[in-house]
Every structure is written in C-alpha cells, then in structure tokens.
Design a protein around this motif. Structure first.
Motif, PDB file in Angstrom:
ATOM      1  N   ARG A   1      40.141  63.091 100.179  1.00 50.96           N
ATOM      2  CA  ARG A   1      41.581  63.229 100.440  1.00 50.96           C
ATOM      3  C   ARG A   1      42.381  63.254  99.140  1.00 50.96           C
TER       4      ARG A   1
ATOM      5  N   TYR B   1      36.255  54.603  97.960  1.00 53.89           N
ATOM      6  CA  TYR B   1      36.181  53.349  98.736  1.00 53.89           C
ATOM      7  C   TYR B   1      35.127  52.425  98.134  1.00 53.89           C
TER       8      TYR B   1
ATOM      9  N   GLN C   1      47.705  42.267 102.359  1.00 51.96           N
ATOM     10  CA  GLN C   1      48.506  42.895 101.324  1.00 51.96           C
ATOM     11  C   GLN C   1      49.922  42.342 101.360  1.00 51.96           C
TER      12      GLN C   1
ATOM     13  N   ILE D   1      52.386  54.379 102.207  1.00 51.73           N
ATOM     14  CA  ILE D   1      51.307  53.399 102.401  1.00 51.73           C
ATOM     15  C   ILE D   1      50.039  54.064 102.939  1.00 51.73           C
ATOM     16  N   THR D   2      50.153  55.297 103.423  1.00 51.17           N
ATOM     17  CA  THR D   2      48.941  55.976 103.895  1.00 51.17           C
ATOM     18  C   THR D   2      48.275  56.796 102.785  1.00 51.17           C
TER      19      THR D   2
ATOM     20  N   GLY E   1      43.693  48.680 101.213  1.00 52.21           N
ATOM     21  CA  GLY E   1      43.952  47.856 102.394  1.00 52.21           C
ATOM     22  C   GLY E   1      42.715  47.688 103.255  1.00 52.21           C
ATOM     23  N   TYR E   2      41.856  48.695 103.232  1.00 54.98           N
ATOM     24  CA  TYR E   2      40.619  48.613 104.003  1.00 54.98           C
ATOM     25  C   TYR E   2      39.612  47.639 103.383  1.00 54.98           C
ATOM     26  N   ILE E   3      39.846  47.246 102.131  1.00 58.62           N
ATOM     27  CA  ILE E   3      38.869  46.382 101.466  1.00 58.62           C
ATOM     28  C   ILE E   3      39.400  44.964 101.259  1.00 58.62           C
ATOM     29  N   THR E   4      40.675  44.875 100.932  1.00 55.43           N
ATOM     30  CA  THR E   4      41.225  43.576 100.568  1.00 55.43           C
ATOM     31  C   THR E   4      41.496  42.737 101.811  1.00 55.43           C
ATOM     32  N   GLU E   5      41.878  41.497 101.575  1.00 56.54           N
ATOM     33  CA  GLU E   5      42.098  40.587 102.695  1.00 56.54           C
ATOM     34  C   GLU E   5      43.592  40.421 102.968  1.00 56.54           C
TER      35      GLU E   5
ATOM     36  N   PRO F   1      46.608  52.984  98.331  1.00 55.05           N
ATOM     37  CA  PRO F   1      46.856  51.792  99.152  1.00 55.05           C
ATOM     38  C   PRO F   1      45.984  51.760 100.404  1.00 55.05           C
ATOM     39  N   ASP F   2      45.724  52.907 100.976  1.00 49.87           N
ATOM     40  CA  ASP F   2      44.967  52.940 102.225  1.00 49.87           C
ATOM     41  C   ASP F   2      43.556  52.369 102.017  1.00 49.87           C
TER      42      ASP F   2
ATOM     43  N   ARG G   1      33.592  43.762 104.436  1.00 49.12           N
ATOM     44  CA  ARG G   1      33.778  42.641 103.514  1.00 49.12           C
ATOM     45  C   ARG G   1      32.684  41.574 103.605  1.00 49.12           C
TER      46      ARG G   1
ATOM     47  N   ALA H   1      35.629  48.923  96.170  1.00 47.28           N
ATOM     48  CA  ALA H   1      34.998  47.726  96.735  1.00 47.28           C
ATOM     49  C   ALA H   1      34.181  46.994  95.671  1.00 47.28           C
TER      50      ALA H   1
ATOM     51  N   PHE I   1      51.280  45.773  97.129  1.00 45.18           N
ATOM     52  CA  PHE I   1      51.554  47.194  97.318  1.00 45.18           C
ATOM     53  C   PHE I   1      52.997  47.422  96.915  1.00 45.18           C
TER      54      PHE I   1
ATOM     55  N   PHE J   1      43.723  50.118 108.758  1.00 41.76           N
ATOM     56  CA  PHE J   1      43.350  48.805 108.242  1.00 41.76           C
ATOM     57  C   PHE J   1      44.265  47.728 108.797  1.00 41.76           C
TER      58      PHE J   1
END
Ligand SMILES: Nc1ncnc2c1ncn2[C@@H]1O[C@H](COP(=O)(O)OP(=O)(O)OP(=O)(O)O)[C@@H](O)[C@H]1O
Ligand SMILES: [Mg+2]
Lengths: 460, 580
Positions: free
Chosen positions: A270, A278, A326, A311-312, A320-324, A316-317, B259, A282, A150, B231
């Motif tokens: 948004r 999303y 950041q 970051i919101t 961040g909800y998908i990746t493992e 990035p938001d 995931r 994904a 990020f 998150f």
C-alpha cells in the motif's frame, strides 16, 4: 580482521551497490566502502549469492563510483554496549557525537535483536503515573507497554513526550526510568529542543541518545532504532534498569524503508511501502516488555506523524496493529488552544485493565474513566447535531452533556507543560467535573461510588 | 558428494537457494553449518529454493544444505494438550530451557515429550481386524480429555499383540500381523488434510456464550467464520472469549504474527480459568501455537498448518475442536513476503496469485465428519482478518468471505463508542440459521427462530429511523416510532453489548439469551399497551423494574431471576397508564 578489498562494483542504484565475484559473503554482513577520495562509507549485505552481492549503503551512494573498494567485515552489525552508554550522545550509526571517547564494550550485541520467547514474557501490570490527566485516567500507561503517539506535523507531540519522560514514575516507588532517545530524521531544531530539555532537568546524565537528523543519511535511519533498542535491552535485562525508549519520527523511518524497497524494485504494498513493513515494524515494537527473571523493563513511546492527518495511512495503521494502544493528538484541540491536545476517543491503552483498580490506582478508576469517556463522547456527538438542528432541539440531558464536552476539554484535558497531577488529583478532578451532570444521567457509576466520591453527595 | 547434500548458492532474507541437492517439493532440509530448518518451496532445474524457519543472518553461500527426505510434519500423540509451540511445533518451554528468554537459532526440539510415560489402556484385543483411524486404546491425558490412540491412517491388519501399561510415546503398544508396530506417537505432514470417512452438513451450533453470535449470527460446529476488523476493534478479545467459553471440547489457538504479550496473557490466565462446560481449568483442553510478529515469517506461514493438523488429529478421535487463527492476514502477509523473494508474479496488492486458493484450502479443512473410526468429530475454524485501514475490499478479507459462511464484522465506530463486542449487527451475517434452526427449536424454544427474526427486524427498523433522526431529531418522530427506538436501544445496550472482561456477563447461555430476548419483546408489548391507555413513553421507559432487569445480568444466577424481574416490570409499566 583484515579482509580482502574488492573492486568489482557493477551497478549503483539509489542506496544500493551491486558487486560480483567475491568470496562467500554472509547475509547481513557489515561492509566498508572506500571511495577514491579516501573517505569511507558503511553498509550491510541485503542479498548474497555466488554471483552477486547487494549492499545497502547507510550514508547513501553519493560519490561512490565503480572504482570504489569494498571490504566485507566478517560479521553482522553489532553495537558495543556497556553501562558507559548512559549519559552519552551517539550518532545514528552508534559513533560518539558528543566529542567523548568510544564506548568501551562489555560486549558486542547483535542489533537485530532476537525475539523474546512468548513463554518467557511476563505480563506488564505496573501503573505508570505520567501526571497527565488524559493519559493517566483514560489511556493508562503500563510499565513494559509499547504505546505510540499518533500525531501530525505541527502538533506538540514532542512536548507531550518530554513531559511524560520527565514525570513518569511508579506510585509509591523511587525506581526511576532512564531514557533512551532515538531521533530519526528530525530537524536539528527539534533535536535541540529535546536535548536542552533533558539537560535542563538533569535527565541527560541518565539518558542515552542516538541521533540521526534530517540532513544525516536516510538509510542510516534503518539501523538507528535498532541501536537504541539494543542499548535499551542491554540496560534493562543486564543491568535491571527501567528504560523508557522514545523514538521519533517513525514516519521518517518508514520512508527510508520505502526507499530501499523501491531501489530493489520490490513489488510495493500500500502507498508504495514494502509488503514486509508490518514485520519490520514488529521487530522494533515487540522489543518492549518484561521478561521472567529479570528486574528491568522496556517501555516504548514511539512518535509518528500521520501523513495528511490520516489514521488509515499505512504507517499509523500498521503501528496500531502491533502496539498496545495509541495516544492520538488532535489538530482540532490544538487549534482550540488546548494543551495537551489529546483526543481520548480514538486513544486506547490495551493494557490499562491490568493496572488500574483498588490495589494499584483507586477503586473508582475504571468506572470514572468509563463515565468521563462516555459523557465526553456523547457531548462531542451532540456538537455535531447542534450544528444542524440548533440547541433548542436538545433536552435537558443533552444540554448538560453538550456543556460537559467543553468543560472536559477546558478543565480536564488542559494542563500546564510542567503540571504533574497525581492520580488522586486526576480522579478527584473527574468527580468535581461530574457535578455538572445530573446524577441520574451518570449511568456508568454505582450509587456506592457516587456517595463516596461525588462532592455534592459527600457533603450532603 | 551425495544427492542429499548440496551447497548454498544465494541468501535473501528467509529465502535460500541451494544447488546440488535433489529434493522434493515441501521436503525439509537443513541449511548451513548451524543446520537451520527449512522447507523446499520451489525447484528450478538444479536449484532448490528453500524457506528457512530461522533467522539467516551470517549464513554464507557455499555452506552445506542437507535434505532429510521428510516433509514438514507434526508429532501427534499424548502430550499435546496444555502445550505452547512455535510455528513449527517446537515447545516454547523447551526453547526457553535451551536458549534462555530470547529465541536464538539452530535448536531442534521434539513436539512431544519422548520420555514421559503415559498410562495406555488397550481397548482393542488381539485378533481384532483394525484399519487406519481405528481406536485401539486410550490415555487419560488431562482431567477432561481422554486421548484416543489410533491406528495411523495408512495402516491396517489383524492385531498380533497389544498391551496396557506405562509407555512413552515412541514405545510399541501394539503390533499387527504384517509386523507393523503401532506407537502412541504418529507423524503427519502438515500441508495434507488428514483423512476421514465423509463430511456431514453441520446441524449443531458452536455455542459461544456471546449473545450477538449465538443469537443473531450463529456458527455451526464444523463451520468456518471470519472476523475482520481494524486494529483495536476486538478481534483478539473475541477470539479469546471463544477459546474460553465456546462449547468445543478442545481448542487450538494460533497466535499468528501477533503480539507476544497476548500469548503470555493466555498462558497466565487459562490455567486459572474454569471451563463453564466442564468445570475444569481451561488449559486442559487447549493447545497453543505462538509465532509472534517478530518471529521468523516462514515459521509464521507454517504455523497455521501446524495448528490445523493438530485440530484434525483430535477431530479424528471424535472430538469437537475449535481452532482460532489470529490473524490470518499475517499468515497471508508471510506468503506475500516469501512470494516476493521468489520474484513470483504478484497478484492483487502484491499477494501471490494463489492466495485465495490457499485460503480456501485452509478453511476447507474445517468440517463435521464421520471419522475413520465411525464417530462424529468436527473442526470449527474462526479466522481473524486484519484489513489495512479497516477496509475489507482487500484481497485477504475478500478471499475469506468467499469461503466462510459466517461473517462477524467488527466496526471501528462501535469500538470507539465502547460498544463491545463491536460487531456490526447490520453488516454481519451467518448462512447457518437454516441448518441450525431445528437444534434451537428442540433445545431452547420452539419459537426461537421467530424471536430472532423479530429482534433483527427491530434493529433494521432502528437503522432506518436513525437516518431520519439525524435530520430532524427524535422528538419529531411519531410516538410509536420513538418507542421502537427505545426498544432497539434496549437490544443494543442490554442484549448486544457484552463486556468480554466482566466475570459474569462475559458468558451468557443460550437459554438466558432467549429469555433476555423475550424480556425485550415483552417490554415492547407492554409499553404499547400502556401507551395506548395513555401512558407517557418517558414514564414507561423509566420504570425502575426495567432498569433492575437490565442491571441484574451482572450478578450470578440471572437466568433464574429473569422471570420475576420481567413480571415486576409488567406490573410497573401497567401502572404508568393508570397514573395518567
Ligand atoms: N468484548 C469486549 N469487551 C470489552 N472490551 C473489549 C471487547 N473487545 C474489545 N475490547 C477493547 O478493545 C481493545 C482492543 O481489542 P483487541 O485487542 O481484541 O483488538 P484487535 O481487533 O485484536 O486489534 P489488533 O488488530 O490490533 O490486534 C481491548 O484491549 C479492549 O479494551
Ligand atoms: Mg488482536
């Protein structure tokens, strides 16, 4: 396949072409559009019915008129794949860009990519040493992980990504990574930077590049990462390679997605980005991982620039909800002249727990990393307090922590662009720096570890 | 062409429009030459709008559509436990066998193994009058769970034949006088709640082993809780902890649009983890649904219903079932995506206007009930919510909070300080304490509610004091308030923090929670006394016995040791006054 050419365009809007009265056209089918000057553009079907077909044109609709001829190619988008991809540079639609010949296909792979069956996945657990202390110690990278950077405009995320690509290795193993690089809307200058660095280090021969630059068609960006990931999957799961996929800049990708959504008059989510962003992201990020019974792996390093350093922001938001986890790059640290300016506090590697410890890195890794993090976090917080009440109000412990925050940034974070620290060097460095704090304040460390590793104690 | 066969007219992503079939709403249809499974979700004159559970690329207008006459249903019977399904109850293991590691399309798979023979033990007899929901026999499905075979909800009559023995789930084990044949497998449409006799008010907590939850914000068996958080704040770790340690008898875990690796982790871990309540592998009581973020969105939409129907089915057998849905936001987004393809009039933030009623209907399926068989059973629902930017003013969070009685609010700031679980103790709430207090008094300690009140009061006072500290530093506070801050810090660091990955501290029984809370209050009392007698705060706080008391929770057998550790602390604190 020779197919019929239709001249039934009714509307053209943004990157979309609408046409009517066709034979049945498949959803997702590839389309070729011939302009009156003889040039061609490519596209893909987004919506199809008996009455109307909607085509998204990768190169943009510039110069298309209602007289243009439209051909449906009978199949969904496929990438010819073979080991011949290695060492090649292709454009954002998968055509050679390096003057070389077409790729001789071993097979043609559907670029959308099927989901990996969760039952068939294998949990990633191999520690990757990047040689960057902040990452190896605090946000440890695991082979098969998707860990985005990020960043924000004007920050050295490219240097960091390249340094990682150059230095990434498994400990005690000579298995190498090959790099699949995917450029989406970056400038020619940035691209040249990547390319020459890969060339300089010889990595280019072991890399496949998919390049869509800032002045290339924006809609094409929607397929570029899919091509790159399709190549990566082929190399990893058919030829046992460990593939590191670097893609930059996800923000440009998302903006293209928004453009299509707007042209289709979809209800925006948004900040105008489509509600399905999303899911769409994904479909890219989840193509990282390891699967049972295959030797290769896909590790992803997406780079995104946070609009307004926020970051919101949805990009990035949702990422961040998908990746493992950041890795967050900080403007403040960059301005303070620190490279790599990684802010470890909001950074996270969710898979770290599975790959550190006695058997893989070192027994003290977890505790040391927790202690470094805690001390730095407290030190940074005290900076804020000192700005209000002054240093006089601090007790001895707080003073030590305040100083430690500076030391952490100067000695631990800061390293050269070609400085490749082993994990032992990184962890030893942590212990060295911890001598700046009284042991009684090192509450996250066991006495046993302190005796074994803390320099003063060791010598005592 | 018959009425149950039509043609595709339009394809737009997961939404396909067909003409020429006379389908009912929510009927299952087969789409295209590959017979992809879909469900009718809207009817416009001659057009049926279908959401398709598999990828639609390459499908063309003019391909056939077949109606099946059935609504989307799950197969219920022995064989559910330890399974992992996709959103429409296809076993992922079967899909792997047929398709390999990547999920392609066009494959049907039964939810239950239709061949496997189970040992059916009849518990009813010939001549018994039975009706829907009544138990007529059992199958020992796993070590821990006895699967009860029930008369399907709508059947009743006198048993004509019934026999024990080895049967597969489609063989008849019992017949009724009117000729009804009862098999171990029954099917149930997922969008319909299963019937029960009556709902009860919950009066027993779902013990989770997480101190902040059980002690401060308890959830009742049969209740519903929402866990919103940005998150990386700990929704999944919390849900997984609940799946591991809560004292439900059965767990249905839905990975909804999240995931792949997280599901793999559960699959890897659960067979080796021991259920603290039974001593048997956790997998034996678990059913998993995994429809990850990159799997088809229509199946994601269905996954939540598939899961809750399975949960209700076990509730009907008299079990306490806990269902975790991670994340309900992804479910809501699936609804939004489908709704926007239907070109429906959007509500707030593009979500369909019926979002809040769907959320309410879903959470209403939680509850503690008297089953048709006259037993007590419950479904407890815990839904994670993933608000964009962590801002819970958005529709899914708000729609959830209007219904659920427990709100466990995860906080990005706490997560960043590595305070785990990062549940904000000031904004979270539970509306259950009133109905659960009696249970806590009877089973843990007669003053349990009072101790809880004292602990939460200390945390509230701390928050007020912290505001002052931000301005003037803590040294400027009077000494008794400085002590309050130390006590509150002890609550946070010793009691509220609980590492979800620590092999011992991850689970804390309620007895132990109470003992720990008492230890904190004892510290406060003793410190006050000592300081009144002249002890310095710093000395009181730093007595080694207190550090030991706090640290010992990471070792086995803490509950037995805690009394002695507290006594030692009391002695040392008293000594600090004498030293001065
Ligand atoms: N109770 C806990 N104990 C220890 N660590 C935790 C705990 N909760 C969260 N963490 C840490 O935070 C990380 C993120 O947690 P988790 O995956 O549960 O977040 P999440 O809220 O589900 O995020 P997302 O919405 O992106 O799925 C974990 O990988 C772990 O490092
Ligand atoms: Mg999660």
């Amino acid at each position: 396949m020779t197919s019929k050419e239709y001249k039934t365009i009714t509307d053209i809007k943004g990157p979309l072409v609408f046409l009517e009265k066709t034979e049945p056209v498949a959803y997702g089918e590839i389309v070729s559009i011939r302009l009156s000057d003889g040039s061609e553009k490519n596209g893909q079907v987004l919506d199809t019915s008996d009455d109307m077909v909607v085509v998204q044109v990768f190169e943009g609709t510039e110069a298309i008129d209602r007289k243009a001829g439209v051909k449906f190619m009978g199949d969904v988008f496929k990438l010819p794949v073979s080991k011949g991809l290695i060492g090649r540079i292709l454009d954002g639609a998968g055509r050679p860009r390096d003057g070389g010949p077409e790729i001789i296909a071993d097979e043609n792979a559907d670029i959308i990519g099927a989901a990996i069956n969760p039952y068939s996945r294998q949990s990633p657990h191999d520690f990757i040493q990047t040689g960057v202390s902040a990452i190896d110690c605090c946000t440890t990278l695991v082979r098969g992980q998707k860990l985005p950077i990020f960043s924000a405009s004007g920050l050295p995320h490219n240097d960091i990504a390249l340094q990682i690509a150059r230095q990434a290795k498994l400990r005690d193993s000579d298995e190498e990574f090959i790099v699949v690089f995917c450029a989406m809307g970056i400038t020619a200058e940035e691209y040249n930077f990547f390319r020459s660095d890969l060339e300089r280090t010889g990595a280019l021969e072991n890399a496949a590049l998919f390049v869509n630059l800032a002045d290339d068609p924006a809609v094409e960006r929607l397929i570029t990462p899919r091509l790159a990931l399709t190549a990566a999957e082929y190399l990893a799961f058919e030829h046992d390679y460990h593939v590191l996929v670097i893609y930059t800049d996800m923000t440009n990708y998302c903006d293209s997605l928004r453009q299509i959504g707007a042209a289709r008059e979809e209800v925006p989510g948004r900040r105008g980005y489509p509600g399905y962003m999303y899911t769409d992201l994904a479909m890219l990020y989840e193509r990282a991982g390891i699967v049972k019974g295959k030797k290769g792996s896909i590790t992803q390093f997406p780079i995104l620039t946070m609009p307004g350093d926020d970051i919101t922001h949805p990009i990035p938001d949702l990422s961040g909800y998908i990746t493992e986890g950041q890795i967050v790059i900080s403007r403040e640290l960059h301005q303070a002249g620190i490279y790599p300016p990684i802010n470890v506090l909001p950074s996270l590697s969710r898979l770290m727990g599975s790959c550190i410890g006695e058997k893989t890195t070192r027994e003290d890794h977890k505790k040391v990393s927790d202690q470094m993090y805690a001390a730095y976090a407290q030190g940074r917080e005290l900076r804020g307090l000192v700005a209000i009440v002054g240093e006089d109000a601090l007790n001895e412990r707080d003073l030590q922590l305040l100083k430690f925050a500076d030391i952490f940034e100067d000695k631990f974070l800061r390293q050269d662009r070609d400085e490749d620290r082993t994990i032992d060097e990184t962890l030893n460095l942590c212990w060295d720096l911890m001598t700046n704090i009284d042991t009684k304040y090192l509450v996250r460390l066991d006495q046993e570890l302190i005796e074994k590793y803390l320099p003063e104690e060791k010598n005592a | 062409m018959s009425k149950n066969e039509g043609l595709i007219y339009r394809i737009s992503g997961p939404v396909v429009t067909a003409t020429g079939i006379e389908a009912r709403m929510y009927e299952v249809v087969r789409v295209g030459h590959e017979k992809l499974m879909g469900e009718v979700i809207e009817i416009h004159g001659d057009q049926s709008v279908i959401q398709v559970y598999e990828d639609t690329s390459g499908i063309r207008p003019g391909e056939p559509v077949l109606s099946t006459g059935q609504t989307l249903s799950v197969q219920l019977g022995p064989g559910l436990l330890t399974q992992i399904y996709d959103g429409i109850q296809r076993p992922l293991q079967t899909l792997e066998e047929v398709m390999g590691v990547f999920i392609t399309r066009g494959v049907d798979a039964d939810g239950l193994d239709l061949e496997k023979k189970w040992d059916f033990v009849a518990t009813a007899e010939k001549g018994d009058e039975v009706s829907g929901g009544q138990v007529i026999g059992t199958v020992q499905e796993t070590d821990t769970i006895t699967h009860k075979i029930m008369v399907p909800p709508k059947s009743s009559g006198k048993i004509k034949t019934i026999k024990s023995g080895k049967f597969n789930v489609t063989e008849t084990v019992c017949t009724l006088d009117d000729g009804t044949e009862i098999r171990m497998m029954q099917e149930w449409p997922v969008r319909h709640p299963r019937p029960f006799s009556q709902k009860y008010a919950p009066d027993t907590p779902l013990v989770t082993g997480m101190r902040i939850l059980d002690f401060l914000f308890p959830l009742a068996k049969g209740g519903a809780a929402g866990i919103p958080g940005p998150f990386g704040s700990g929704k999944t770790v919390t849900q997984q902890s609940l799946a591991k340690y809560s004292d439900a008898q059965l767990v249905v875990y839905i990975g909804c649009g999240e995931r792949g690796n997280e599901m793999t982790e559960v699959l890897d871990e659960f067979p080796h983890l021991i259920d603290p309540n039974t001593g048997k592998p956790l997998m034996n009581r678990t059913v998993m649904i995994a429809n990850t973020s990159n799997m088809p969105v229509a199946a994601r939409e269905a996954s939540v219903y598939t899961g809750i129907t399975i949960a209700e089915y076990f509730r009907d057998q008299g079990y306490d079932v806990a269902l975790m849905a991670d994340s309900t936001s992804r479910w809501a987004e699936a609804m939004r995506e489908i709704s926007s393809r239907l070109e429906e009039m959007p509500g707030e933030e593009g979500y369909p206007a019926y979002l809040s009623s769907r959320l309410a209907e879903f959470y209403e399926r939680a509850g503690r009930v008297e089953t048709l068989n006259g037993e007590d059973g419950s479904v407890t629902v815990i839904g994670a919510v993933s608000p964009p930017g962590g801002d819970i003013s958005e529709p899914v969070s708000q729609g959830t909070l209007r219904i659920v009685k427990v709100f466990w609010g995860l906080d990005a700031g706490l997560a960043r300080q590595r305070h785990f679980p990062a549940i904000n103790w000031l904004s979270s709430y539970s509306l259950y304490p009133q109905s659960l207090n009696q249970w806590f008094r009877d089973n843990i300690a007669s003053d349990f509610p009072e101790v809880r009140t004292q602990i939460s009061a200390l945390l509230k006072v701390e928050a007020e004091l912290q505001e002052i500290v931000q301005l003037v530093g803590s040294d400027a506070l009077p000494i008794d308030q400085q002590l309050t801050l130390e006590v509150a810090r002890m609550i946070r660091e010793y009691f509220l923090q609980q590492n979800g990955f620590d092999p011992i501290d991850a689970y804390s029984g309620v007895q132990q929670q109470y003992a720990m809370a008492q230890a904190i209050l004892t510290f406060q009392d003793e410190a006050k006394k000592a300081m009144a007698a002249g002890a310095r705060l710093q000395d009181v706080v730093n007595v080694p016995a207190r550090t030991e008391l706090m640290r010992a929770r990471f070792a086995e057998g803490y509950l037995e040791k805690i009394g002695g550790l507290v006594d030692a602390m009391v002695v040392e604190i008293a000594a600090t006054a004498e030293a001065n």
